[in-house]
Design an enzyme around this catalytic site. Structure first.
Site, PDB file in Angstrom:
ATOM      1  N   ASP A  39     -26.163-111.678  96.207  1.00  0.00           N
ATOM      2  CA  ASP A  39     -27.754-111.502  96.136  1.00  0.00           C
ATOM      3  C   ASP A  39     -27.695-112.272  95.291  1.00  0.00           C
ATOM      4  O   ASP A  39     -29.150-112.754  94.972  1.00  0.00           O
ATOM      5  CB  ASP A  39     -28.010-110.249  96.842  1.00  0.00           C
ATOM      6  CG  ASP A  39     -27.634-109.544  98.029  1.00  0.00           C
ATOM      7  OD1 ASP A  39     -27.376-110.453  98.983  1.00  0.00           O
ATOM      8  OD2 ASP A  39     -28.276-108.776  98.854  1.00  0.00           O
ATOM      9  N   TYR A  42     -27.616-116.067  95.111  1.00  0.00           N
ATOM     10  CA  TYR A  42     -28.358-116.314  96.000  1.00  0.00           C
ATOM     11  C   TYR A  42     -29.656-116.737  95.174  1.00  0.00           C
ATOM     12  O   TYR A  42     -30.233-118.184  95.098  1.00  0.00           O
ATOM     13  CB  TYR A  42     -28.697-116.219  96.766  1.00  0.00           C
ATOM     14  CG  TYR A  42     -29.408-117.076  97.819  1.00  0.00           C
ATOM     15  CD1 TYR A  42     -28.789-118.093  98.365  1.00  0.00           C
ATOM     16  CD2 TYR A  42     -31.155-116.230  98.132  1.00  0.00           C
ATOM     17  CE1 TYR A  42     -30.017-118.492  99.093  1.00  0.00           C
ATOM     18  CE2 TYR A  42     -32.108-117.266  98.677  1.00  0.00           C
ATOM     19  CZ  TYR A  42     -30.933-117.757  99.613  1.00  0.00           C
ATOM     20  OH  TYR A  42     -31.883-119.048  99.826  1.00  0.00           O
ATOM     21  N   ASP A  43     -30.477-115.885  94.630  1.00  0.00           N
ATOM     22  CA  ASP A  43     -31.690-115.361  93.898  1.00  0.00           C
ATOM     23  C   ASP A  43     -32.109-116.391  92.326  1.00  0.00           C
ATOM     24  O   ASP A  43     -32.365-117.756  92.552  1.00  0.00           O
ATOM     25  CB  ASP A  43     -31.709-114.516  93.141  1.00  0.00           C
ATOM     26  CG  ASP A  43     -32.322-113.673  94.618  1.00  0.00           C
ATOM     27  OD1 ASP A  43     -33.046-113.916  95.317  1.00  0.00           O
ATOM     28  OD2 ASP A  43     -32.120-112.498  93.808  1.00  0.00           O
ATOM     29  N   SER A  86     -41.876-113.404 103.841  1.00  0.00           N
ATOM     30  CA  SER A  86     -41.265-112.846 103.060  1.00  0.00           C
ATOM     31  C   SER A  86     -41.970-112.368 102.469  1.00  0.00           C
ATOM     32  O   SER A  86     -44.120-111.985 102.298  1.00  0.00           O
ATOM     33  CB  SER A  86     -40.509-113.521 102.966  1.00  0.00           C
ATOM     34  OG  SER A  86     -39.417-113.560 101.641  1.00  0.00           O
ATOM     35  N   LYS A 119     -37.570-101.502  98.341  1.00  0.00           N
ATOM     36  CA  LYS A 119     -37.738-102.771  98.959  1.00  0.00           C
ATOM     37  C   LYS A 119     -36.314-102.768  99.654  1.00  0.00           C
ATOM     38  O   LYS A 119     -34.749-102.508  99.370  1.00  0.00           O
ATOM     39  CB  LYS A 119     -37.388-104.312  98.358  1.00  0.00           C
ATOM     40  CG  LYS A 119     -37.150-105.956  99.155  1.00  0.00           C
ATOM     41  CD  LYS A 119     -37.516-106.224  98.131  1.00  0.00           C
ATOM     42  CE  LYS A 119     -37.347-107.223  99.075  1.00  0.00           C
ATOM     43  NZ  LYS A 119     -36.455-107.905  99.680  1.00  0.00           N
ATOM     44  N   ARG A 140     -37.450-111.450 112.706  1.00  0.00           N
ATOM     45  CA  ARG A 140     -37.801-111.857 111.767  1.00  0.00           C
ATOM     46  C   ARG A 140     -38.294-113.676 112.310  1.00  0.00           C
ATOM     47  O   ARG A 140     -39.518-114.513 112.318  1.00  0.00           O
ATOM     48  CB  ARG A 140     -38.078-111.816 110.456  1.00  0.00           C
ATOM     49  CG  ARG A 140     -39.696-112.715 109.778  1.00  0.00           C
ATOM     50  CD  ARG A 140     -39.305-112.994 108.456  1.00  0.00           C
ATOM     51  NE  ARG A 140     -38.403-113.269 107.720  1.00  0.00           N
ATOM     52  CZ  ARG A 140     -37.876-113.008 106.146  1.00  0.00           C
ATOM     53  NH1 ARG A 140     -38.462-112.189 105.537  1.00  0.00           N
ATOM     54  NH2 ARG A 140     -37.227-113.434 105.150  1.00  0.00           N
ATOM     55  N   CYS A 408       9.082 -94.799  95.196  1.00  0.00           N
ATOM     56  CA  CYS A 408       8.054 -94.380  93.675  1.00  0.00           C
ATOM     57  C   CYS A 408       7.392 -95.018  92.589  1.00  0.00           C
ATOM     58  O   CYS A 408       8.747 -95.124  92.477  1.00  0.00           O
ATOM     59  CB  CYS A 408       8.085 -92.857  93.707  1.00  0.00           C
ATOM     60  SG  CYS A 408       6.573 -92.686  92.376  1.00  0.00           S
TER      61      CYS A 408
HETATM   62  S1  IVH Z   1     -43.480-106.540 103.406  1.00  0.00           S
HETATM   63  C1  IVH Z   1     -46.307-109.432 104.154  1.00  0.00           C
HETATM   64  N1  IVH Z   1     -42.358-104.025 102.217  1.00  0.00           N
HETATM   65  O1  IVH Z   1     -38.382-107.877 102.419  1.00  0.00           O
HETATM   66  C2  IVH Z   1     -45.827-107.841 103.634  1.00  0.00           C
HETATM   67  N2  IVH Z   1     -40.822-106.150 102.954  1.00  0.00           N
HETATM   68  O2  IVH Z   1     -37.466-110.496 100.665  1.00  0.00           O
HETATM   69  C3  IVH Z   1     -44.326-108.488 104.113  1.00  0.00           C
HETATM   70  N3  IVH Z   1     -38.866-105.477 102.915  1.00  0.00           N
HETATM   71  O3  IVH Z   1     -39.173-110.282 105.086  1.00  0.00           O
HETATM   72  C4  IVH Z   1     -43.336-107.722 103.848  1.00  0.00           C
HETATM   73  N4  IVH Z   1     -39.040-103.930 101.998  1.00  0.00           N
HETATM   74  O4  IVH Z   1     -38.012-108.097 105.028  1.00  0.00           O
HETATM   75  C5  IVH Z   1     -41.883-105.167 102.437  1.00  0.00           C
HETATM   76  N5  IVH Z   1     -41.305-102.362 101.652  1.00  0.00           N
HETATM   77  C6  IVH Z   1     -41.298-103.105 102.004  1.00  0.00           C
HETATM   78  C7  IVH Z   1     -39.938-104.048 102.688  1.00  0.00           C
HETATM   79  C8  IVH Z   1     -39.801-105.247 102.668  1.00  0.00           C
HETATM   80  C9  IVH Z   1     -38.158-104.841 102.908  1.00  0.00           C
HETATM   81  C10 IVH Z   1     -37.633-107.142 103.332  1.00  0.00           C
HETATM   82  C11 IVH Z   1     -38.674-107.820 104.054  1.00  0.00           C
HETATM   83  C12 IVH Z   1     -39.682-108.677 103.669  1.00  0.00           C
HETATM   84  C13 IVH Z   1     -38.444-109.697 102.949  1.00  0.00           C
HETATM   85  C14 IVH Z   1     -38.800-110.275 101.820  1.00  0.00           C
END
Ligand code: IVH
Length: 685
Positions: A39, A42-43, A86, A119, A140, A408
């Site tokens: 990750d 990628y970022d 996202s 998150k 999504r 061994c």
């Molecule tokens: S809010 C309009 N809250 O992270 C609001 N997303 O990298 C949009 N994600 O697409 C999302 N935990 O799949 C929100 N507490 C959280 C989250 C969360 C994980 C994911 C989600 C989003 C992605 C973006």
């Protein structure tokens, strides 16, 4: 490595390559969840692409992943009621502060309040309920339309078939595999001859899409949003409402959402969630910061990819891809032959990882690992890094099978392969030096002057083959060794004489019985009172000792049978022969690790955890000695914070245990405060 790529320095050629790599990685990531990149990489790649595009807006390639939900990777066929967006990312406290200031400017007023939540590292889904009944679950997709994955709903915990109220609502949230579900999933998969998942997210992605699998893999849903509930709720009130109608939210976890008034408080809350990260039962890849008030969210609005009222503060990944260079086979103190992965060094959350555990040979076979494979390595908090699985689609043909030892690797004797963990046929005998060093340690017989060099010398000279031989050493024998003068000899003999009368708990600990450390040894000694009584115990009797379950009881009985000749020898030398009054039998151990609290003492009835580095009067004590102190003062020591913990002694750099204790409202003392409390029990000197 992408992470070291300087974003401002891409050439046009590198930019095109970076776009192509990112598109490929995103297609895999949002497809079956696999990815050739970690990750973090990628970022970093996408940031480099963005930086180039800012400098050269006319050269933006049409398939560039920037500005697109899911990097433009997938398209579903069921339209979303409201786009599934996202989140924009920030990578530091400064970037977060800038982002928040920008939002204040856009609103023309300070954001009223914030909500900070984990998150979750899974896949976004929308779950549609009609009159409280689950009707459809969608991925999504590209944010505008998703894929129907309703077939998978049954296996998702936290996504009930019926809500507590007959509401029309679309829950939005994340589906993931908790750590436990991930392990379980890989056990089930390998039993069915399928490849194990390399990463919990790829496991979740693959599982949500899969149809007609001959086995069931359980997932978990956490809701963090909804369409169709009261539009004027604050985000924190919305989460409460979601929980009230029966959806699972992060409020059920230690990392529950936190409401903050200022961005400074937000930074603190982020730290709190970060501190909990390693102890959480699921992976998080960041912390999401959201404007709490509905009016702030409405006024800020959303772009095509992400809302302007929320942002993800990304954290360093706990999973990284690196190469498996070799497998080493090490023989432990008890003769266990354990494989260890040698890795191309990789930095995971700030720590360079070069070795990782590989459990046992059967596990290597199950994971289908090969030398030179690209592998996912996982490291969280203080956990020993482990190799999860190979990225089999990255194989180049240069991979070689891992060769298992036939004898061994230490002594060349046969290997006992009847258990999952292989063991030298000579058991402990294979590792006389390690056994002697362990037995001489501070928490065991505490034999001063018997360190590593001397132990090697004694074993290699043939004088010592096991710990009992130590007590048969004569002055002449010792004087005959190199670098052993009269003073060293007399000191060692005196130290051995002192060690001969150590209490039963220490002697038992010195045996290195598998599954028993210092605390357990002391409990066993207190319970039985004499080595003869311990040796006479069967598994049922041993299981009466607090903390010994039936399985450990059987292991201890087997170990003691194996150690019988050594125990006889020790007894002949008068070691471990002291007899004390056994304690009243404890409550059946299967009832948990509750132990009868020793009567009296300043810590009577306290369940104490010690963490961080000790200072003040405790600075010189080993962790074992501090735990001894806890028990001498009438408390019960344990290594992890739980609801049962009543007191945390938190030294410097206390980390996640402190955060968890704060979370649970547990009393916390500094080492100095604690030392004052147990002053009467401190060791002398
Ligand atoms: S809010 C309009 N809250 O992270 C609001 N997303 O990298 C949009 N994600 O697409 C999302 N935990 O799949 C929100 N507490 C959280 C989250 C969360 C994980 C994911 C989600 C989003 C992605 C973006």
């Amino acid at each position: 490595m992408m992470s070291s790529m300087n974003a401002a320095l891409l050439t046009p050629g590198e930019y095109a390559d970076a776009v192509a790599t990112a598109v490929r990685a995103a297609a895999a990531y949002y497809g079956d969840g696999t990815t050739p990149l970690g990750d973090d990489e990628y970022d970093a790649l996408v940031r480099a692409v963005e930086a180039y595009e800012q400098e050269h807006p006319d050269e933006v390639l049409p398939d560039s992943p920037t500005g697109k939900v899911a990097a433009g990777a997938v398209v579903g066929d069921v339209p979303h009621s409201v786009p599934m967006l996202s989140l924009d990312n920030v990578f530091s406290a400064e970037e977060l502060a800038q982002w928040a200031a920008g939002l204040d400017r856009r609103l023309g007023r300070p954001v009223a309040a914030w909500c900070v939540e984990p998150k979750l590292d899974g896949l976004a889904v929308a779950a549609r309920y009609r009159a409280g009944r689950l009707r459809q679950v969608l991925t999504r997709g590209d944010g505008l339309a998703g894929e129907d994955i309703s077939h998978a709903a049954d296996a998702v915990l936290g996504l009930p078939a019926a809500l507590a109220e007959p509401v029309d609502v679309e829950l939005r949230g994340e589906v993931l595999l908790t750590h436990e579900q991930f392990e379980q999933a890989n056990r089930i998969r390998t039993e069915h001859g399928a490849e194990p998942f390399a990463h919990p997210r790829s496991g979740a992605a693959g599982t949500l899409r899969a149809k007609d699998r001959p086995y069931r893999i359980e997932l978990t849903f956490f809701a963090y949003g909804a369409v169709g509930l009261d539009d004027d709720l604050t985000h924190s009130a919305l989460l409460e409402r979601l929980a009230a109608i029966g959806a699972n939210t992060a409020a059920t976890t230690a990392a529950h959402p936190l409401r903050c008034a200022t961005i400074e408080e937000v930074q603190q809350c982020i730290e709190e969630i970060v501190a909990l990260r390693a102890a959480l039962p699921f992976g998080i890849d960041g912390v999401v910061v959201k404007a709490d008030a509905a009016v702030d969210q409405r006024d800020a609005g959303s772009g095509s990819r992400a809302p302007r009222w929320a942002v993800a503060r990304k954290l360093a990944a706990e999973h990284k891809v690196t190469r498996l260079l070799d497998v080493e086979w090490n023989v432990g103190r008890t003769g266990i032959i354990a494989p260890r992965a040698v890795l191309e060094p990789v930095v995971i959350d700030g720590v360079t990882v070069t070795y990782a555990t590989l459990h046992n040979p059967a596990d290597i076979t199950r994971r289908d690992l090969m030398i030179n494979d690209q592998v996912f390595v996982y490291r969280a908090g203080d956990v020993i890094p482990r190799v999860e699985a190979p990225l089999t689609d990255q194989r180049t043909g240069d991979e070689r099978p891992i060769v298992f030892p036939e004898v061994c690797p230490r002594c060349g004797d046969a290997i006992d392969t009847t258990e999952q963990r292989w063991r030298c046929a000579r058991g402990r005998g294979c590792q006389a030096v390690a056994s002697v060093i362990y037995a001489a340690g501070r928490d065991q017989l505490d034999i001063e002057g018997l360190g590593g060099t001397r132990a090697v010398q004694l074993v290699e000279s043939g004088l010592v083959a096991d710990i009992a031989d130590l007590f048969a050493l004569t002055r002449e024998q010792l004087l005959g060794l190199e670098r052993m003068g009269a003073t060293s000899t007399d000191n060692l003999l005196a130290a051995l004489e002192t060690a001969r009368s150590r209490p039963l708990g220490r002697v038992f600990c010195a045996l290195g019985v598998r599954g028993t450390g210092r605390t357990m040894s002391r409990r066993i000694a207190a319970h039985f009172g004499s080595m003869a009584a311990v040796r006479a115990a069967d598994a049922d009797t041993l299981a009466q000792v607090a903390g010994i379950g039936p399985e450990k009881a059987r292991l201890v009985v087997a170990e003691l049978a194996e150690l019988a000749p050594l125990l006889d020898k020790l007894a002949a030398h008068g070691v471990g022969t002291a007899v004390t009054e056994p304690e009243a039998p404890a409550v059946a151990a299967s009832a948990g690790d509750a132990e009868p609290a020793p009567a009296g003492g300043p810590l009577a009835g306290e369940a104490v955890v010690v963490t961080g580095s000790m200072t003040g009067p405790l600075a010189a004590l080993s962790r074992g000695e501090v735990n001894d102190l806890v028990e001498r003062a009438g408390g019960k020591s344990s290594s992890s914070v739980s609801k049962r913990t009543t007191l945390l002694v938190a030294g410097e750099k206390a980390g996640s245990k402190r955060a968890k204790a704060e979370e649970l409202g547990i009393r916390i003392l500094t080492p100095e405060e604690f030392a004052a409390l147990v002053a009467d029990h401190l060791p002398e000197g």
